[in-house]
Write a protein that holds these residues in place. Structure first.
Motif, PDB file in Angstrom:
ATOM      1  N   GLN A 106     -10.732   0.657  20.088  1.00 27.74           N
ATOM      2  CA  GLN A 106     -11.588  -0.436  20.553  1.00 27.74           C
ATOM      3  C   GLN A 106     -11.011  -1.198  21.747  1.00 27.74           C
ATOM      4  O   GLN A 106     -11.772  -1.515  22.673  1.00 27.74           O
ATOM      5  CB  GLN A 106     -11.919  -1.399  19.411  1.00 27.74           C
ATOM      6  N   PRO A 107      -9.713  -1.510  21.787  1.00 26.47           N
ATOM      7  CA  PRO A 107      -9.208  -2.218  22.971  1.00 26.47           C
ATOM      8  C   PRO A 107      -9.496  -1.478  24.277  1.00 26.47           C
ATOM      9  O   PRO A 107      -9.810  -2.105  25.290  1.00 26.47           O
ATOM     10  CB  PRO A 107      -7.705  -2.340  22.707  1.00 26.47           C
ATOM     11  N   VAL A 141     -19.284  -3.752  19.787  1.00 24.17           N
ATOM     12  CA  VAL A 141     -18.208  -2.828  19.429  1.00 24.17           C
ATOM     13  C   VAL A 141     -17.436  -3.367  18.215  1.00 24.17           C
ATOM     14  O   VAL A 141     -17.164  -2.636  17.269  1.00 24.17           O
ATOM     15  CB  VAL A 141     -17.259  -2.604  20.622  1.00 24.17           C
ATOM     16  N   ALA A 142     -17.128  -4.650  18.239  1.00 26.49           N
ATOM     17  CA  ALA A 142     -16.312  -5.246  17.178  1.00 26.49           C
ATOM     18  C   ALA A 142     -17.039  -5.283  15.838  1.00 26.49           C
ATOM     19  O   ALA A 142     -16.451  -5.032  14.793  1.00 26.49           O
ATOM     20  CB  ALA A 142     -15.899  -6.666  17.568  1.00 26.49           C
ATOM     21  N   ASN A 179     -18.961  -6.449  23.836  1.00 21.12           N
ATOM     22  CA  ASN A 179     -17.734  -6.416  23.050  1.00 21.12           C
ATOM     23  C   ASN A 179     -18.008  -6.774  21.588  1.00 21.12           C
ATOM     24  O   ASN A 179     -17.416  -6.177  20.679  1.00 21.12           O
ATOM     25  CB  ASN A 179     -16.683  -7.342  23.653  1.00 21.12           C
ATOM     26  N   VAL A 183     -20.956  -8.957  28.843  1.00 22.19           N
ATOM     27  CA  VAL A 183     -19.665  -8.434  28.412  1.00 22.19           C
ATOM     28  C   VAL A 183     -19.346  -8.933  27.013  1.00 22.19           C
ATOM     29  O   VAL A 183     -18.917  -8.161  26.144  1.00 22.19           O
ATOM     30  CB  VAL A 183     -18.545  -8.816  29.417  1.00 22.19           C
ATOM     31  N   PRO A 226      -9.204  -5.510  15.979  1.00 22.49           N
ATOM     32  CA  PRO A 226      -9.526  -4.277  16.699  1.00 22.49           C
ATOM     33  C   PRO A 226      -9.114  -3.038  15.912  1.00 22.49           C
ATOM     34  O   PRO A 226      -8.025  -2.976  15.355  1.00 22.49           O
ATOM     35  CB  PRO A 226      -8.714  -4.386  17.988  1.00 22.49           C
ATOM     36  N   ILE A 283     -15.404  -1.792  29.437  1.00 17.61           N
ATOM     37  CA  ILE A 283     -16.574  -2.662  29.644  1.00 17.61           C
ATOM     38  C   ILE A 283     -16.232  -3.757  30.656  1.00 17.61           C
ATOM     39  O   ILE A 283     -16.999  -4.013  31.594  1.00 17.61           O
ATOM     40  CB  ILE A 283     -17.047  -3.264  28.310  1.00 17.61           C
ATOM     41  N   ARG A 284     -15.065  -4.407  30.476  1.00 10.10           N
ATOM     42  CA  ARG A 284     -14.669  -5.467  31.415  1.00 10.10           C
ATOM     43  C   ARG A 284     -14.504  -4.940  32.824  1.00 10.10           C
ATOM     44  O   ARG A 284     -14.914  -5.592  33.799  1.00 10.10           O
ATOM     45  CB  ARG A 284     -13.367  -6.127  30.956  1.00 10.10           C
ATOM     46  N   TYR A 325     -13.115  -2.151  25.157  1.00  5.25           N
ATOM     47  CA  TYR A 325     -13.268  -3.502  25.721  1.00  5.25           C
ATOM     48  C   TYR A 325     -12.823  -3.531  27.177  1.00  5.25           C
ATOM     49  O   TYR A 325     -13.484  -4.132  28.027  1.00  5.25           O
ATOM     50  CB  TYR A 325     -12.432  -4.521  24.933  1.00  5.25           C
ATOM     51  N   GLU A 326     -11.707  -2.881  27.454  1.00  6.85           N
ATOM     52  CA  GLU A 326     -11.194  -2.849  28.827  1.00  6.85           C
ATOM     53  C   GLU A 326     -12.152  -2.115  29.759  1.00  6.85           C
ATOM     54  O   GLU A 326     -12.389  -2.555  30.894  1.00  6.85           O
ATOM     55  CB  GLU A 326      -9.816  -2.191  28.849  1.00  6.85           C
TER      56      GLU A 326
END
Length: 68
Positions: free
Chosen positions: A19-20, A65-66, A62, A58, A15, A26-27, A23-24
């Motif tokens: 980015q984390p 993004v990654a 993610n 999801v 990450p 999106i989740r 991700y959060e």
């Protein structure tokens, strides 16, 4: 000669800053939709598929993004 797309798709992506949190976010949004589906849709093959595809969405979001 190596294919850069294959190299990218099958490599670990540590990450990067920020980015984390993406991700959060999106989740969390997906969880909201999952809860709505669970509450409003009859338990059925279709609602199960909706949940499975939401999980896939999801995962792919993610990955976008990654990888990029």
């Amino acid at each position: 000669m190596s294919n850069p797309q294959i190299e990218n798709n099958f490599s670990y992506h540590a990450p990067k800053p920020g980015q984390p949190e993406i991700y959060e976010e999106i989740r969390n949004k997906a969880r909201e939709l999952a809860e709505l589906i669970d509450e409003k849709c009859p338990k059925s093959r279709e609602s199960s598929l909706a949940m499975t595809n939401l999980e896939q969405s999801v995962m792919w979001a993610n990955a976008a993004v990654a990888r990029n």
